[in-house]
Motif scaffolding. Structure first.
Motif, PDB file in Angstrom:
ATOM      1  N   CYS A   1       0.824  -1.205   0.000  1.00 17.90           N
ATOM      2  CA  CYS A   1       0.000   0.000   0.000  1.00 17.90           C
ATOM      3  C   CYS A   1       0.865   1.265   0.000  1.00 17.90           C
ATOM      4  O   CYS A   1       1.689   1.463   0.905  1.00 17.90           O
TER       5      CYS A   1
ATOM      6  N   SER B   1      -3.885   2.112  -2.824  1.00 16.26           N
ATOM      7  CA  SER B   1      -4.642   1.902  -1.597  1.00 16.26           C
ATOM      8  C   SER B   1      -4.864   0.406  -1.395  1.00 16.26           C
ATOM      9  O   SER B   1      -5.385  -0.272  -2.281  1.00 16.26           O
TER      10      SER B   1
ATOM     11  N   ASN C   1      -0.233   4.247   0.553  1.00 17.63           N
ATOM     12  CA  ASN C   1      -0.640   5.074   1.695  1.00 17.63           C
ATOM     13  C   ASN C   1       0.140   4.698   2.953  1.00 17.63           C
ATOM     14  O   ASN C   1       0.565   5.567   3.717  1.00 17.63           O
ATOM     15  N   THR C   2       0.346   3.393   3.156  1.00 17.84           N
ATOM     16  CA  THR C   2       1.138   2.944   4.306  1.00 17.84           C
ATOM     17  C   THR C   2       2.575   3.406   4.168  1.00 17.84           C
ATOM     18  O   THR C   2       3.168   3.897   5.139  1.00 17.84           O
TER      19      THR C   2
ATOM     20  N   LYS D   1       3.726   5.969   2.586  1.00 21.12           N
ATOM     21  CA  LYS D   1       3.784   7.410   2.820  1.00 21.12           C
ATOM     22  C   LYS D   1       3.620   7.713   4.310  1.00 21.12           C
ATOM     23  O   LYS D   1       4.387   8.486   4.879  1.00 21.12           O
ATOM     24  N   GLY D   2       2.616   7.108   4.937  1.00 16.76           N
ATOM     25  CA  GLY D   2       2.350   7.351   6.354  1.00 16.76           C
ATOM     26  C   GLY D   2       3.479   6.921   7.269  1.00 16.76           C
ATOM     27  O   GLY D   2       3.703   7.524   8.323  1.00 16.76           O
TER      28      GLY D   2
END
Length: 157
Positions: free
Chosen positions: A114, A139, A116-117, A119-120
């Motif tokens: 992912c 995502s 998003n993971t 990046k986070g």
């Protein structure tokens, strides 16, 4: 051939045919007879406790499915996000874990990650074992949903 009674053989002047043992059917691998082709998406968002045990169980489950169905009859995608990405971080330094992942990939298992993971958690692709650019999905949840919509069975261990 049929088995004839002794009286019938005597009357007809034919020989009695002894029953023969039938040859056992050739052993068919389970994937050829028990299971049809399968498409499976596994959710890997880690475990709240004891991640090493969870990751071992996940990889064994993947191997068991491939063994039961046959690598030519199964398509598996593991979508890694949240704490599940730790599997690929740990494999950077754990050769046994990396070897298991390599063997699964050789049998066609895809490991998606992912974005998003990443990046986070401020992760770069190079920090994740064996992850190529095409393995990164925007995502995890959207990827799992998409795969289900095209016929993949959903598994979360």
């Amino acid at each position: 051939m049929t088995l004839r009674s002794p009286l019938l053989c005597l009357l007809l002047g034919t020989a009695m045919i002894a029953p023969t043992t039938q040859a056992a059917p050739s052993a068919q691998p389970a994937q050829a007879t028990t299971y049809g082709d399968q498409k499976t998406v596994y959710q890997n968002n880690g475990a709240p406790v004891n991640q090493p045990v969870y990751f071992t169980m996940l990889l064994h489950s993947l191997r068991n499915q491939i063994t039961a169905v046959g690598k030519d009859h199964v398509k598996i995608v593991v979508v890694n996000f949240g704490a599940g990405v730790d599997l690929l971080i740990q494999a950077q330094t754990d050769r046994a874990l990396a070897s298991q992942i390599d063997m699964l990939k050789a049998d066609g298992v895809q490991f998606a990650v992912c974005a998003n993971t990443m990046k986070g958690r401020h992760l770069r692709r190079e920090q994740l074992y064996g992850v190529a650019e095409q393995d990164i999905v925007p995502s995890a949840v959207a990827e799992i949903t998409h795969l289900q919509s095209i016929g993949f069975a959903y598994i979360h261990l």
